[in-house]
Scaffold this motif. Structure first.
Motif, PDB file in Angstrom:
ATOM      1  N   GLY A 170      33.382  43.275  41.472  1.00  0.00           N
ATOM      2  CA  GLY A 170      33.033  41.218  41.498  1.00  0.00           C
ATOM      3  C   GLY A 170      31.640  41.615  41.879  1.00  0.00           C
ATOM      4  O   GLY A 170      31.064  40.460  42.370  1.00  0.00           O
TER       5      GLY A 170
ATOM      6  N   LEU B   4      31.224  36.197  35.760  1.00  0.00           N
ATOM      7  CA  LEU B   4      32.411  36.274  36.434  1.00  0.00           C
ATOM      8  C   LEU B   4      33.439  37.007  35.059  1.00  0.00           C
ATOM      9  O   LEU B   4      33.995  36.796  34.032  1.00  0.00           O
ATOM     10  CB  LEU B   4      33.112  35.364  37.217  1.00  0.00           C
TER      11      LEU B   4
ATOM     12  N   ASP C  22      36.663  39.774  34.809  1.00  0.00           N
ATOM     13  CA  ASP C  22      37.471  40.847  35.446  1.00  0.00           C
ATOM     14  C   ASP C  22      37.978  41.451  33.993  1.00  0.00           C
ATOM     15  O   ASP C  22      38.641  40.573  33.849  1.00  0.00           O
ATOM     16  CB  ASP C  22      38.231  40.538  36.203  1.00  0.00           C
TER      17      ASP C  22
ATOM     18  N   GLU D 280      41.590  35.070  34.266  1.00  0.00           N
ATOM     19  CA  GLU D 280      41.553  35.554  35.905  1.00  0.00           C
ATOM     20  C   GLU D 280      40.634  36.020  36.652  1.00  0.00           C
ATOM     21  O   GLU D 280      40.331  36.976  36.480  1.00  0.00           O
ATOM     22  CB  GLU D 280      43.527  35.849  35.319  1.00  0.00           C
ATOM     23  N   ALA D 281      41.071  36.652  37.804  1.00  0.00           N
ATOM     24  CA  ALA D 281      40.755  37.443  38.821  1.00  0.00           C
ATOM     25  C   ALA D 281      41.932  38.120  39.269  1.00  0.00           C
ATOM     26  O   ALA D 281      42.371  37.224  40.454  1.00  0.00           O
ATOM     27  CB  ALA D 281      39.585  37.224  39.655  1.00  0.00           C
TER      28      ALA D 281
ATOM     29  N   TYR E 139      38.895  41.846  43.207  1.00  0.00           N
ATOM     30  CA  TYR E 139      37.957  41.309  42.650  1.00  0.00           C
ATOM     31  C   TYR E 139      37.463  40.239  42.777  1.00  0.00           C
ATOM     32  O   TYR E 139      35.881  40.054  43.308  1.00  0.00           O
ATOM     33  CB  TYR E 139      37.945  41.620  41.556  1.00  0.00           C
ATOM     34  N   ALA E 140      37.455  38.940  43.235  1.00  0.00           N
ATOM     35  CA  ALA E 140      37.952  37.858  43.856  1.00  0.00           C
ATOM     36  C   ALA E 140      37.433  37.537  45.071  1.00  0.00           C
ATOM     37  O   ALA E 140      36.279  36.670  45.482  1.00  0.00           O
ATOM     38  CB  ALA E 140      39.256  36.830  43.614  1.00  0.00           C
ATOM     39  N   GLN E 141      38.151  38.887  45.828  1.00  0.00           N
ATOM     40  CA  GLN E 141      37.581  39.266  47.602  1.00  0.00           C
ATOM     41  C   GLN E 141      35.670  40.178  46.787  1.00  0.00           C
ATOM     42  O   GLN E 141      34.674  39.240  47.954  1.00  0.00           O
ATOM     43  CB  GLN E 141      37.985  40.025  48.477  1.00  0.00           C
TER      44      GLN E 141
ATOM     45  N   ARG F  20      33.111  36.637  46.234  1.00  0.00           N
ATOM     46  CA  ARG F  20      33.062  35.243  47.434  1.00  0.00           C
ATOM     47  C   ARG F  20      32.287  35.926  48.168  1.00  0.00           C
ATOM     48  O   ARG F  20      31.027  35.927  48.644  1.00  0.00           O
ATOM     49  CB  ARG F  20      34.806  35.420  47.889  1.00  0.00           C
TER      50      ARG F  20
ATOM     51  N   PHE G  31      34.369  30.088  43.154  1.00  0.00           N
ATOM     52  CA  PHE G  31      34.896  29.238  42.137  1.00  0.00           C
ATOM     53  C   PHE G  31      34.861  28.204  41.756  1.00  0.00           C
ATOM     54  O   PHE G  31      35.294  27.839  41.018  1.00  0.00           O
ATOM     55  CB  PHE G  31      35.937  29.976  42.242  1.00  0.00           C
TER      56      PHE G  31
END
Length: 362
Positions: free
Chosen positions: A91, A101, A103, A110-111, A115-117, A120, A126
């Motif tokens: 990510g 993006l 994943d 979705e993430a 991966y989302a952390q 960011r 997002f």
């Protein structure tokens, strides 16, 4: 623990009822479950330790890669295990260069939390509609400050390593206007067979053949002495002086091919420029195709693929305005072929370059 389980749940006699023996096996498996779980947990801890240790060794021994740095950051700052740290690094390395993006560990759209952390932490957002454009612009500005200043402008034509493989599509060329540059390693390797195949063809004596040696420069085939100049480009320029080429083939790999890429400026722009590649079997087939395109003085040869089709009455081949059709079996063996024009009439009135009439039936 293993010994105590077998002591507490020994095998029943073979003549014991089946349901009792099956119940004893199930009880033993249940008692062994904590033992097997401990083995699995210990193997997982060792996997995590070994993977992180490998990344730490790579970071300590060489240039730090962004992906490796992100993995260690995920472990130290967020307490992620190995799998989650890898998702975090994916990510972050997608967000920082301004990429999309993506994943693959979860359904599309979705993430995963890790991966989302990482996304960011890499500057991604997002909720921002123009997030990707913003990150791409910022990454381009950062890269512009790190781009090296080129001392010389790049070539406006492809390097020899990017030339296409030989096919039968290009127009045939006279052997006197053909050249082949062979790598020294390929020429010295008798097991490859490319140099043997080339020398077995009578046209190679007319063509211009050059040896490219990644360590010593360029020389002509059969001449062990290199051109007396320290500059490989000067050697190549001297060997090609006064040579008019229509077809140029390169048979080289590794350091020999890198030498050609580095000193490609003396190579003339030809109608056909190709090089062999991939496995030795494929290179032999490509060289055979290149050899078949050679012409001797006074010889005429067509170019291009013959398009064969399977018709109800037999095999049919088309080349230009002519159609070859099967006319049945010939005696005592083989098949008879008739050559027709596109309108179906026999191809009569055609002759060879020597003036001999060609029969439309073969």
């Amino acid at each position: 623990m293993l010994a105590s389980v077998w002591t507490d749940y020994p095998d029943l006699p073979f003549d014991a009822p089946l349901h009792e023996r099956m119940a004893r096996s199930r009880a033993r498996v249940a008692a062994l479950r904590p033992f097997n779980d401990a083995i699995r947990e210990d193997a997982e801890r060792e996997r995590q330790r070994a993977n992180f240790a490998c990344i730490e060794t790579q970071v300590a021994s060489g240039p730090i890669k962004p992906f490796d740095r992100a993995i260690l950051h995920a472990r130290d700052q967020h307490g992620y295990d190995w799998d989650a740290a890898g998702l975090y690094a994916q990510g972050r390395c997608a967000a920082e260069p301004g990429r999309e993006l993506r994943d693959f560990s979860v359904p599309p759209g979705e993430a995963s939390p890790a991966y989302a952390q990482g996304f960011r932490d890499g500057g991604g957002c997002f909720a921002d509609l123009f997030d990707m454009a913003r990150r791409s612009y910022a990454a381009a500005e950062r890269n512009a400050d790190r781009l090296p200043i080129l001392a010389t402008p790049p070539f406006s034509r492809p390097a020899p390593s990017n030339w296409p493989s030989p096919t039968d599509a290009p127009r045939p060329a006279l052997w006197s206007k053909r050249a082949v540059i062979i790598g020294a390693d390929t020429a010295a390797n008798a097991g490859v067979g490319l140099i043997t195949m080339l020398q077995a063809h009578p046209g190679h004596a007319i063509a211009h053949t050059i040896i490219a040696d990644g360590a010593r420069g360029f020389r002509s085939l059969g001449n062990c002495d290199h051109v007396r100049t320290e500059d490989p480009a000067g050697q190549l320029r001297s060997l090609l002086t006064g040579v008019e080429l229509d077809d140029l083939l390169i048979i080289a790999d590794a350091a020999d091919l890198a030498l050609l890429d580095q000193h490609a400026s003396p190579l003339p722009l030809c109608r056909t420029m190709e090089r062999t590649r991939n496995s030795h079997i494929q290179q032999c087939a490509q060289l055979r195709t290149w050899l078949d395109r050679g012409l001797f003085a006074g010889e005429v040869l067509a170019s291009g693929h013959i398009r064969w089709t399977k018709l109800a009455q037999g095999l049919s081949g088309r080349l230009g305005e002519f159609v070859a059709r099967s006319a049945g079996k010939a005696q005592p063996r083989g098949h008879s072929i008739v050559i027709e024009r596109c309108d179906g009439s026999p191809a009569t009135g055609y002759m060879t370059p020597q003036g001999e009439l060609l029969s439309p039936r073969r």
